[in-house]
Design an enzyme around this catalytic site. Structure first.
Site, mmCIF file in Angstrom:
data_model
loop_
_atom_site.group_PDB
_atom_site.id
_atom_site.type_symbol
_atom_site.label_atom_id
_atom_site.label_comp_id
_atom_site.label_asym_id
_atom_site.label_seq_id
_atom_site.Cartn_x
_atom_site.Cartn_y
_atom_site.Cartn_z
ATOM 1 N N ASN A 8 -28.445 -33.716 -5.905
ATOM 2 C CA ASN A 8 -27.430 -33.693 -6.962
ATOM 3 C C ASN A 8 -26.157 -34.328 -6.406
ATOM 4 O O ASN A 8 -25.460 -33.725 -5.597
ATOM 5 C CB ASN A 8 -27.155 -32.241 -7.382
ATOM 6 C CG ASN A 8 -25.971 -32.126 -8.324
ATOM 7 O OD1 ASN A 8 -25.586 -33.123 -8.962
ATOM 8 N ND2 ASN A 8 -25.394 -30.948 -8.412
ATOM 9 N N LYS A 10 -23.435 -34.973 -7.948
ATOM 10 C CA LYS A 10 -22.205 -34.550 -8.645
ATOM 11 C C LYS A 10 -21.391 -35.805 -9.023
ATOM 12 O O LYS A 10 -21.976 -36.830 -9.321
ATOM 13 C CB LYS A 10 -21.410 -33.582 -7.778
ATOM 14 C CG LYS A 10 -22.299 -32.518 -7.149
ATOM 15 C CD LYS A 10 -21.548 -31.386 -6.526
ATOM 16 C CE LYS A 10 -22.546 -30.447 -5.869
ATOM 17 N NZ LYS A 10 -22.000 -29.153 -5.554
ATOM 18 N N HIS A 94 -26.134 -26.554 -14.389
ATOM 19 C CA HIS A 94 -25.666 -26.394 -13.010
ATOM 20 C C HIS A 94 -24.493 -25.416 -13.003
ATOM 21 O O HIS A 94 -23.725 -25.362 -13.960
ATOM 22 C CB HIS A 94 -25.231 -27.759 -12.454
ATOM 23 C CG HIS A 94 -24.911 -27.703 -11.002
ATOM 24 N ND1 HIS A 94 -23.664 -27.352 -10.545
ATOM 25 C CD2 HIS A 94 -25.676 -27.911 -9.910
ATOM 26 C CE1 HIS A 94 -23.689 -27.363 -9.211
ATOM 27 N NE2 HIS A 94 -24.894 -27.702 -8.805
ATOM 28 N N GLU A 96 -21.691 -25.441 -11.655
ATOM 29 C CA GLU A 96 -20.357 -26.021 -11.885
ATOM 30 C C GLU A 96 -20.109 -26.201 -13.381
ATOM 31 O O GLU A 96 -18.986 -26.058 -13.859
ATOM 32 C CB GLU A 96 -20.219 -27.345 -11.120
ATOM 33 C CG GLU A 96 -20.034 -27.077 -9.635
ATOM 34 C CD GLU A 96 -20.537 -28.165 -8.717
ATOM 35 O OE1 GLU A 96 -20.772 -29.302 -9.172
ATOM 36 O OE2 GLU A 96 -20.709 -27.862 -7.515
ATOM 37 N N GLU A 166 -29.735 -21.137 -7.464
ATOM 38 C CA GLU A 166 -28.568 -21.542 -6.684
ATOM 39 C C GLU A 166 -27.522 -20.435 -6.720
ATOM 40 O O GLU A 166 -26.715 -20.371 -7.659
ATOM 41 C CB GLU A 166 -27.969 -22.819 -7.267
ATOM 42 C CG GLU A 166 -28.936 -23.979 -7.298
ATOM 43 C CD GLU A 166 -28.180 -25.301 -7.299
ATOM 44 O OE1 GLU A 166 -28.337 -26.039 -6.333
ATOM 45 O OE2 GLU A 166 -27.424 -25.550 -8.251
ATOM 46 N N GLY A 172 -21.762 -25.549 -1.958
ATOM 47 C CA GLY A 172 -20.616 -26.290 -1.440
ATOM 48 C C GLY A 172 -19.736 -25.479 -0.508
ATOM 49 O O GLY A 172 -18.629 -25.897 -0.172
ATOM 50 N N SER A 202 -26.000 -25.224 -0.079
ATOM 51 C CA SER A 202 -25.745 -25.622 1.312
ATOM 52 C C SER A 202 -27.018 -25.861 2.119
ATOM 53 O O SER A 202 -27.089 -25.504 3.295
ATOM 54 C CB SER A 202 -24.839 -24.588 1.997
ATOM 55 O OG SER A 202 -23.593 -24.503 1.319
#
Ligand code: PEP
Length: 245
Positions: A8, A10, A94, A96, A166, A172, A202
């Site tokens: 990914n 981003k 996701h 985010e 996740e 991150g 991570s």
């Protein structure tokens, strides 16, 4: 069964940067054997990624998609638009997007339906926040999120569905779930929805093997470490070596 490693990106890499990254990744990995490899560039790089990776076996997914095929949705991109480019799937929900862009279980379910209707594959993301984990709510949160995904998918479309677990506190942050924490969550998810389940949070070349070796971990969704050809390729090779065992 081959593991799936998805990168990914981003909001990183311009179209020009995508061309050089994908050429180098292809040269580094070819022939791609024993592992399914996916890259998820930004929309503006999808066409370039599909072009450079054509025939390599490395697939290109979007990072998000709208649920409608077309319509008055300024700024959005539809699943058939992605399919026409040669994109073969999309991430959905996701963390985010859940945290920063108002994604909910309801909108995630709508997107999953739209992406599957266009003949594409879906990687649906779930995971608890640190506050939820510390409050002992991990299981309840995962149940709610995974049940929303399950309800959005007809049985005949299940082969095109993958879930990514996740934990938000591991994305991150450099903090990884322990292999035991990952396995516990994956086993819980599999009890609700029996599809391939990726771990994300991570993942790096140094920790990929212990995570990917867990019995209910079927691959990884990789953020930061997918932006570098060498580290992404190394994770793909670890997955390939495990699937040969
Ligand atoms: C992700 O963006 O899905 C992710 C897991 O990021 P990172 O690997 O950087 O934690």
């Amino acid at each position: 069964v081959a593991q799936l490693i998805a990168g990914n990106w981003k909001m990183f890499k311009t179209a020009k940067e995508t061309i050089s990254f994908c050429s180098a990744l292809r040269a580094r990995l070819e022939p791609v054997e024993g592992v399914d490899v996916v890259v998820c560039p930004p929309y503006t790089s999808l066409d370039e990624a599909v072009g450079v990776l054509a025939g390599s076996g490395i697939e290109v997914f979007a990072q998000n998609a709208h649920w409608a095929a077309e319509g008055a949705y300024t700024g959005e991109v539809s699943p058939p638009m992605l399919a026409e480019l040669g994109v073969t799937g999309s991430l959905v929900a996701h963390s985010e997007r859940r945290q920063l862009l108002a994604e909910t279980d309801e909108s995630a379910a709508q997107r999953i339906g739209g992406v599957l209707d266009a003949g594409l594959r879906v990687i649906a993301c779930v995971g608890e926040t640190e506050v939820e984990r510390e409050a002992g709510e991990t299981e309840a949160v995962l149940r709610r999120q995974v049940e929303a995904v399950r309800a959005a998918v007809e049985a005949g479309d299940r082969p095109r569905l993958t879930v990514a677990y996740e934990p938000v506190w591991a994305i991150g942050t450099g903090r990884t779930a322990t292999p035991e924490q990952a396995e516990e969550a994956h086993a819980l998810i599999r009890g609700i929805l029996d599809v391939p389940i990726l771990y994300g949070g991570s993942v790096k070349p140094e920790n990929a093997e212990e995570l990917l070796s867990q019995p209910d971990v079927d691959g990884a969704l990789v953020g930061g470490a997918s932006l570098d050809v060498e580290s992404f390729a190394s994770i793909c090779e670890t997955a390939a070596s495990l699937s040969r065992l």
